[in-house]
Design an enzyme around this catalytic site. Sequence first.
Site, PDB file in Angstrom:
ATOM      1  N   CYS A  25      34.409  41.595  31.755  1.00  0.00           N
ATOM      2  CA  CYS A  25      34.049  40.889  30.522  1.00  0.00           C
ATOM      3  C   CYS A  25      33.830  39.397  30.755  1.00  0.00           C
ATOM      4  O   CYS A  25      33.478  38.664  29.830  1.00  0.00           O
ATOM      5  CB  CYS A  25      35.107  41.121  29.444  1.00  0.00           C
ATOM      6  N   LYS A  26      34.035  38.928  31.988  1.00  0.00           N
ATOM      7  CA  LYS A  26      33.834  37.514  32.281  1.00  0.00           C
ATOM      8  C   LYS A  26      32.359  37.130  32.152  1.00  0.00           C
ATOM      9  O   LYS A  26      31.466  37.942  32.445  1.00  0.00           O
ATOM     10  CB  LYS A  26      34.298  37.197  33.702  1.00  0.00           C
ATOM     11  N   GLY A  53      36.282  24.428  38.689  1.00  0.00           N
ATOM     12  CA  GLY A  53      35.677  25.002  39.885  1.00  0.00           C
ATOM     13  C   GLY A  53      36.684  25.635  40.817  1.00  0.00           C
ATOM     14  O   GLY A  53      36.314  26.367  41.741  1.00  0.00           O
ATOM     15  N   ASP A  55      40.529  27.893  41.169  1.00  0.00           N
ATOM     16  CA  ASP A  55      41.176  28.986  40.446  1.00  0.00           C
ATOM     17  C   ASP A  55      42.145  28.485  39.390  1.00  0.00           C
ATOM     18  O   ASP A  55      42.370  29.146  38.378  1.00  0.00           O
ATOM     19  CB  ASP A  55      41.919  29.897  41.433  1.00  0.00           C
ATOM     20  N   ASP A  72      44.119  32.954  31.754  1.00  0.00           N
ATOM     21  CA  ASP A  72      43.261  34.107  32.028  1.00  0.00           C
ATOM     22  C   ASP A  72      43.648  35.247  31.097  1.00  0.00           C
ATOM     23  O   ASP A  72      44.838  35.546  30.943  1.00  0.00           O
ATOM     24  CB  ASP A  72      43.416  34.554  33.489  1.00  0.00           C
ATOM     25  N   ASP A  95      45.696  33.519  39.689  1.00  0.00           N
ATOM     26  CA  ASP A  95      44.974  32.253  39.846  1.00  0.00           C
ATOM     27  C   ASP A  95      45.903  31.137  40.329  1.00  0.00           C
ATOM     28  O   ASP A  95      45.501  30.276  41.113  1.00  0.00           O
ATOM     29  CB  ASP A  95      44.323  31.845  38.525  1.00  0.00           C
ATOM     30  N   GLY A 142      53.959  32.200  23.452  1.00  0.00           N
ATOM     31  CA  GLY A 142      52.594  32.692  23.438  1.00  0.00           C
ATOM     32  C   GLY A 142      51.955  32.620  22.071  1.00  0.00           C
ATOM     33  O   GLY A 142      52.451  31.945  21.152  1.00  0.00           O
ATOM     34  N   THR A 144      49.628  35.326  19.367  1.00  0.00           N
ATOM     35  CA  THR A 144      49.110  36.670  19.110  1.00  0.00           C
ATOM     36  C   THR A 144      48.248  36.636  17.860  1.00  0.00           C
ATOM     37  O   THR A 144      48.636  36.051  16.839  1.00  0.00           O
ATOM     38  CB  THR A 144      50.269  37.663  18.913  1.00  0.00           C
ATOM     39  N   ASP A 242      41.101  34.054  44.602  1.00  0.00           N
ATOM     40  CA  ASP A 242      41.377  35.462  44.324  1.00  0.00           C
ATOM     41  C   ASP A 242      40.098  36.141  43.885  1.00  0.00           C
ATOM     42  O   ASP A 242      39.175  35.524  43.344  1.00  0.00           O
ATOM     43  CB  ASP A 242      42.506  35.644  43.303  1.00  0.00           C
TER      44      ASP A 242
END
Length: 344
Positions: A25-26, A53, A55, A72, A95, A142, A144, A242
Amino acid sequence: MSDADTPGTDSTRLTEYVELHGCSCKVGQDDLDALLSEVGLTDQQDELLLGVGEDAAAQRLRDDLALVSTVDFFTPIVDDPYDFGRVAACNAASDAFATGAIDDVSCRVVLGVPRELRDRAPAILAGIVDAFAAMEGTVAGGHTILNPWPFAGGAVTATADPDHLLDTRTAAPGDQLYLTKPLGTQPAMGALRVKDGEFAEMLEETAPRSMDRIGEEATTWMTTPNRAAATAAREHATAATDVTGFGLLGQARVLAENADVGVEITSLPVIAGTVELSHLFGYGLEEGESAETSGGLLLSVPAERSADLEAALSDAGVFHRRVGRVTDGSGARLTDPEIEAVSR
């Protein structure tokens, strides 16, 4: 309407809610480059040790301490919500690990679920929490939201000595390239999603192994953190990245461009059975173009340190294969690569 037809029941598959799965999906490399260029995010950022540029970003806090940060998240590539959380966590942390930052790991979870799948959120979050605990990290909060496409991941921070950071700018001609996981997660999981539908007979004729076994191995690789690989490699590698949605060749192109070198890929370790599946669905695995989700580290190491790197990775129980070399010139290309089928 039966339970099997009701959104949100146990039979509902997470992957049915999205058109693109996992790191596929990137945004594509060319589109991303154009976006960054349009807003002026292409120049070296002097206030950062690592910036756009790379990670992850890295900022010096003290002479002996750098803060590494990244974010990510992606859509489901597996249907089991707990496994989805584990894959998302390993991918997000990767990353940071690609820069050699393995200490003080924490995550602020980013989670989105459709309204009718709110009952899946606890299992997804539990997978993220357990995965970070296994990486000696912690979930520190986080955000949600309700969203038509489910997604999961997080904003990850870690620390490292600034002198021990790895990036993509310091690969040099003569370096050897190593990969720490086999390729093939996209065809493995793509085929698994349709194995019981109209393609069932075709898949049975195409796949040289059980589809369930191929899928289990792909999930095991995606839920294997790159922390041990980063720990073993950071004393020997000169550059690292990665391998995710851009595929092995795409990530090699990033390495080549950022370090102003050429890259030759001469070997492709793949999950056994995924080349045949890639042929069926056109994922481009043999061309190094198949998207990887929570893939391995691509490590550049001077030839004279190759044996030390291999020993360190072996001692840590980390899968690794030499997949190419860094050359003079520019760009990345495959050079008649040897295909190695890997099974657990």
